[in-house]
Motif scaffolding. Structure first.
Motif, PDB file in Angstrom:
ATOM      1  N   GLY A 264       0.805  -1.210   0.000  1.00  0.00           N
ATOM      2  CA  GLY A 264       0.000   0.000   0.000  1.00  0.00           C
ATOM      3  C   GLY A 264       0.838   1.259   0.000  1.00  0.00           C
ATOM      4  N   ALA A 265       2.034   1.188   0.600  1.00  0.00           N
ATOM      5  CA  ALA A 265       2.984   2.311   0.608  1.00  0.00           C
ATOM      6  C   ALA A 265       4.382   1.720   0.638  1.00  0.00           C
ATOM      7  CB  ALA A 265       2.757   3.217   1.812  1.00  0.00           C
ATOM      8  N   CYS A 266       5.293   2.356  -0.081  1.00  0.00           N
ATOM      9  CA  CYS A 266       6.655   1.828  -0.171  1.00  0.00           C
ATOM     10  C   CYS A 266       7.633   2.992  -0.261  1.00  0.00           C
ATOM     11  CB  CYS A 266       6.781   0.919  -1.393  1.00  0.00           C
ATOM     12  SG  CYS A 266       8.195  -0.190  -1.345  1.00  0.00           S
ATOM     13  N   CYS A 267       8.683   2.945   0.547  1.00  0.00           N
ATOM     14  CA  CYS A 267       9.687   4.017   0.539  1.00  0.00           C
ATOM     15  C   CYS A 267      11.068   3.377   0.522  1.00  0.00           C
ATOM     16  CB  CYS A 267       9.521   4.901   1.775  1.00  0.00           C
ATOM     17  SG  CYS A 267      10.659   6.292   1.847  1.00  0.00           S
ATOM     18  N   ILE A 268      11.754   3.499  -0.615  1.00  0.00           N
ATOM     19  CA  ILE A 268      13.100   2.954  -0.774  1.00  0.00           C
ATOM     20  C   ILE A 268      14.086   4.122  -0.649  1.00  0.00           C
ATOM     21  CG2 ILE A 268      14.630   1.540  -2.156  1.00  0.00           C
ATOM     22  CD1 ILE A 268      11.924   0.255  -1.269  1.00  0.00           C
ATOM     23  N   CYS A 269      15.000   4.017   0.315  1.00  0.00           N
ATOM     24  CA  CYS A 269      15.899   5.131   0.632  1.00  0.00           C
ATOM     25  C   CYS A 269      17.304   4.829   0.118  1.00  0.00           C
ATOM     26  CB  CYS A 269      15.930   5.355   2.140  1.00  0.00           C
ATOM     27  SG  CYS A 269      14.282   5.586   2.878  1.00  0.00           S
ATOM     28  N   PRO A 270      17.979   5.796  -0.482  1.00  0.00           N
ATOM     29  CA  PRO A 270      19.310   5.545  -1.028  1.00  0.00           C
ATOM     30  C   PRO A 270      20.396   5.396   0.030  1.00  0.00           C
ATOM     31  CG  PRO A 270      18.730   7.848  -1.290  1.00  0.00           C
ATOM     32  CD  PRO A 270      17.499   7.156  -0.778  1.00  0.00           C
ATOM     33  N   ASP A 271      20.137   5.904   1.254  1.00  0.00           N
ATOM     34  CA  ASP A 271      21.147   5.837   2.300  1.00  0.00           C
ATOM     35  C   ASP A 271      20.482   6.011   3.663  1.00  0.00           C
ATOM     36  OD1 ASP A 271      20.650   8.648   2.502  1.00  0.00           O
ATOM     37  OD2 ASP A 271      22.190   9.021   0.980  1.00  0.00           O
TER      38      ASP A 271
END
Length: 317
Positions: A264-271
């Motif tokens: 439903g929600a997705c947050c991929i962080c680079p660092d």
């Protein structure tokens, strides 16, 4: 006192006038938004605990605009604290120091120490300058909820409970200040935060982390109760494959799951700094969407990762 609607303003003088009247003002800092009251007005400080529904035995951090204001707050500044202030003031560091008798018990939870911080955020600095007094301020959220990094999050939690919100941009860092006790023979990190243990040890190599069951923890906010928790259940995972895809589930981490579109929600962080910056805002977004579970990927406990893991573990408690 309750308010029909909390005043929204970008005028630091208008906000500071509420402080001088003994009322509460939420204001931006580089870490998260704070909820401030005149540190020398016990009646005003008690309103903080009522507005947040915060336990009274949880001490507050006092925010200052100038070093000379320390004279009213502490009876001594140890040499280690001087070194930290030279490097990190203004900035996201809180120092626990021997309390001056003039500081009300309401601020310190009756402890012989007081936590002091000088924010570097320009709006916070201008606001504190206009107040003309040290300001006691925890994070501007209902107790136990994710700390607010936007004024809109403050409004959602505290509208009608406080007099004013000083509107600023989203907080730069997203995690609270590091808290260091400087009253003993060696500095002790009571709460990991935006200043890393490694950075502190560059200044005072003897600096150490508080032990898990050490009684010193009581001297810092954010260490004795469940904190930073969304309404959704937070589940910590080492690898994104451990997260169960479902439209009611959310995921945040450094590595993407195989099917991010299934969440439903997705947050991929680079660092890690981006992860820390996004965390509390993501928690609140998931609550707004009605997510039931938030899968959060663990990170190494180095640098800012130490503070990030502290917040994740408390949210998942």
């Amino acid at each position: 006192m309750s308010f029909h609607n909390t005043v929204l303003t970008q005028d630091v003088r208008q906000a500071a006038a509420w402080i001088r009247q003994g009322e509460l003002v939420a204001f931006p800092t580089e870490t998260v938004y704070g909820l401030g009251a005149d540190a020398f007005n016990p009646t005003a400080v008690r309103k903080i605990f009522a507005a947040k529904e915060r336990p009274r035995d949880n001490p507050l951090i006092v925010h200052i605009a100038h070093i000379h204001q320390l004279d009213r707050l502490v009876i001594d500044v140890p040499e280690t604290a001087q070194r930290f202030m030279e490097r990190f003031f203004p900035g996201p560091l809180t120092l626990v120091l021997p309390r001056h008798p003039a500081v009300p018990d309401e601020v310190t939870a009756g402890l012989p120490t007081v936590g002091v911080r000088m924010p570097r955020h320009p709006v916070a600095r201008a606001f504190l300058e206009a107040c003309g007094t040290p300001v006691a301020a925890p994070s501007a959220n209902r107790s136990g909820r994710p700390s607010p990094t936007r004024w809109e999050a403050v409004y959602a939690d505290l509208n009608g409970r406080i007099a004013c919100i000083l509107q600023g941009d989203r907080s730069d860092m997203g995690l609270e200040s590091t808290v260091v006790d400087c009253t003993g023979p060696e500095p002790v990190v009571l709460r990991a935060g935006a200043v890393s243990l490694e950075a502190l040890r560059d200044v005072v190599p003897e600096t150490r982390l508080v032990a898990r069951n050490e009684s010193l923890k009581a001297r810092s906010p954010g260490t004795r109760y469940r904190h930073y928790a969304p309404q959704a259940r937070v589940v910590l995972v080492d690898h994104p494959d451990e997260a169960l895809p479902d439209p009611r589930h959310a995921y945040i981490g450094l590595s993407p799951p195989a099917h991010p579109e299934a969440f439903g929600a997705c947050c991929i962080c680079p660092d890690v700094p981006t992860y820390a910056y996004e965390l509390f805002d993501f928690f609140r977004r998931c609550d707004a969407q009605g997510c039931t579970h938030i899968y959060a990927q663990r990170v190494p406990r180095t640098g800012l990762g130490l503070a990030l893991m502290d917040r994740l573990e408390r949210a998942a408690a």
